[in-house]
Motif scaffolding. Structure first.
Motif: not given
Length: 172
Positions: A16, A35-36, A93-94, A96
């Protein structure tokens, strides 16, 4: 911007981006980092190796901020141009997929675009418009377009497609 490798209590690993180290700490303390994959708010920094930039001579040159790579696909599709996507500053925003998987995917995409299309450079806009109007035979092309030129293509009905990478040639 700083990129962290993160890990949740369930063992999911993801990357992230944060505006700063302090921004990560503040967001994590406020429960705004999750967690994404599973959504768990029990997230901590994972062990990661630092990214060390190579010397200036081995770094690929960046493009002008007003210039973007562009691509057009033949075979029924119309010419297309690109404007690179950017992570908004301060956005938690992560990402993935791990960076290495993303880099492999980008390298493969670049390879396919370069093998299956003609590089027309700064002539992209005129070539794409000529193909759209039927003044030139349709073929797969990629090149460069300024943001205002790409918008003009869209307004004229020429569909555009962003590419997540710039040209490989050296620019001044």
């Amino acid at each position: 911007m700083i990129q962290y490798s993160l890990k949740c209590a369930e063992g999911h690993s993801f990357d992230s981006w944060f505006q700063s180290a302090a921004a990560f700490d503040k967001l994590a303390a406020a429960g705004m980092v999750s967690c994404a994959i599973c959504g768990s708010q029990k997230v901590e920094k994972a062990i990661m190796a630092p990214h060390v930039r190579p010397g200036r001579k081995s770094v690929s040159p960046s493009t002008d901020p007003d210039t973007a790579a562009a691509s057009a696909q033949a075979g029924g599709a119309s010419p297309q141009a690109s404007v690179p996507a950017q992570v908004p500053e301060g956005a938690p925003g992560a990402l993935i997929a791990p960076a290495s998987e993303q880099e492999k995917a980008l390298r493969e995409l670049r390879r396919q675009v370069e093998e299956n299309s003609d590089y027309v450079g700064k002539d992209f806009v005129s070539e794409a418009r000529a193909m759209h109007l039927g003044d030139a035979p349709e073929r797969a092309i990629h090149g460069e377009a300024r943001l205002d030129e790409a918008k003009a293509l869209i307004e004229d009905g020429v569909p555009v497609l962003p590419l997540p990478f710039g040209p490989t040639r050296k620019t001044n």
